[in-house]
Design an enzyme around this catalytic site. Structure first.
Site, mmCIF file in Angstrom:
data_model
loop_
_atom_site.group_PDB
_atom_site.id
_atom_site.type_symbol
_atom_site.label_atom_id
_atom_site.label_comp_id
_atom_site.label_asym_id
_atom_site.label_seq_id
_atom_site.Cartn_x
_atom_site.Cartn_y
_atom_site.Cartn_z
ATOM 1 N N ASP A 125 0.798 -1.233 0.000
ATOM 2 C CA ASP A 125 0.000 0.000 0.000
ATOM 3 C C ASP A 125 0.825 1.274 0.000
ATOM 4 O OD1 ASP A 125 -2.583 1.036 -0.263
ATOM 5 O OD2 ASP A 125 -2.728 1.480 1.871
ATOM 6 N N ASP A 163 -4.138 -4.570 -4.832
ATOM 7 C CA ASP A 163 -3.208 -3.435 -5.010
ATOM 8 C C ASP A 163 -1.846 -3.817 -5.557
ATOM 9 O OD1 ASP A 163 -4.345 -1.000 -4.482
ATOM 10 O OD2 ASP A 163 -3.657 -0.873 -2.421
ATOM 11 N N ASP A 314 -12.135 2.016 5.416
ATOM 12 C CA ASP A 314 -11.050 2.069 4.437
ATOM 13 C C ASP A 314 -9.806 2.739 5.007
ATOM 14 O OD1 ASP A 314 -12.466 0.939 2.178
ATOM 15 O OD2 ASP A 314 -13.602 2.797 2.083
#
Length: 339
Positions: A125, A163, A314
């Site tokens: 991330d 991701d 989130d």
């Protein structure tokens, strides 16, 4: 970005494994299975409609029980929309074998398949809300091996590393980590697909990030040819129609590979009222999407899945708690918007 399961959260589920099913479930035929262990009476979906396991001890189920206990019957009814749908179990970093075994054993006892999400790639991330991941490549390989041992021959569907490829394409992940990441993903695909009853879908972004031309070759380098397919819209909000169009374009470039769509929160489509680079994070006015199912509107779409668990944050934006933490107020809004 995605905000998976917090390490150690609901550890009792993974540790107890099938025991949570044996403790108080009874078969109700086509209507599914009901959990007698609490007033929430969480029900499995009929296997013919959706073969995936509903966790009767998840955050949403606990919220249903809490609302019922406090007399908030309407709120309990709303959250039941989430609690009685199968959602992804995000395997934590500490005990991958134990957790994978617990979830797959519980699913097997319910005559269902487990839906697992693996989100532990090194340099995860890009330092954003869900930063972290394995310490290095060797630690990641060991972690994947643990997951594989935990699954064994039991039935599971794995969504692999949300991701991870997208952040290679958009240069969020530094160049020096690219080759290792491709190698780790390809190795994970090989390890997991070698299991007898495990399907693997590599994350492939969403309909709003860019064009399939940008990601199809990276997907191939990451081993998608050996996987069962790819996943789109994970933890995002693009409509099923948009996601199918994106997935079909991408599929055509990689040998007509099948794909799955995360429909958990796409009922009202993406949020467009804020800053473009922040609209993915706890956007207001969203709704639950199509219920998980393996009968879909397109022959290339293997399933609609709730990969992201609705009601989990989130990240620390728009008043939300840390990524992956349960947020009752947001869950309730998602459910009410789905009426």
């Amino acid at each position: 970005m995605y905000g998976g399961r917090q390490a150690g959260a609901r550890a009792s589920v993974a540790v107890a494994g099938a025991a949570l099913l044996l403790a108080g479930c009874f078969s109700t035929g086509d209507g599914g299975d009901k959990n007698e262990g609490s007033g929430s009476r969480i029900t499995q979906q009929p296997k013919g409609t959706d073969p995936y396991w509903v966790n009767p001890d998840g955050n949403a189920a606990e919220q249903v029980a809490a609302y019922e206990k406090s007399g908030k019957k309407d709120d309990a009814r709303q959250i039941r929309k989430i609690a009685e749908q199968p959602t992804g179990e995000w395997i934590g970093p500490e005990n991958p074998e134990q957790e994978a075994r617990g979830f797959t054993e519980a699913a097997e006892k319910a005559d269902r398949s487990a839906l697992l999400v693996l989100y532990n790639i090194p340099h995860r991330d890009c330092g954003q809300f869900s930063q972290g991941g394995a310490a290095d490549g060797d630690a990641y390989r060991s972690w994947i091996d643990g997951v594989a041992r935990g699954i064994g021959d039991r039935s599971a569907t794995v969504v692999l590393e949300p991701d991870a490829i997208l952040h290679l394409v958009n240069q969020c992940t530094p160049d020096e980590f690219h080759e290792e990441r491709y190698d780790l993903l390809k190795g994970a695909v090989t390890t997991l697909t070698s299991l007898k009853n495990t399907k693997v879908y590599l994350d492939a972004g969403n309909a709003g990030w860019g064009h399939p031309d940008q990601i199809f070759q990276p997907l191939q380098r990451a081993g998608v040819d050996g996987a069962d397919g790819f996943a789109v819209n994970v933890s995002n909000f693009y409509s099923t129609r948009e996601s199918i169009a994106y997935g079909r374009q991408l599929s055509a470039k990689i040998g007509d590979k099948h794909f799955v769509i995360d429909t958990s929160r796409n009922g009202n489509g993406p949020y467009t009222g804020g800053k473009a680079d922040e609209n993915w994070c706890n956007p207001p006015g969203r709704a639950l999407g199509e219920a998980p199912a393996t009968k879909t509107d397109d022959p290339l779409v293997d399933a609609y899945l709730w990969v992201k668990r609705p009601g989990e944050s989130d990240g620390t934006c728009k008043g939300g708690p840390k990524a992956g933490q349960w947020w009752p107020a947001y869950a309730l809004k998602l459910a009410k918007a789905s009426d």
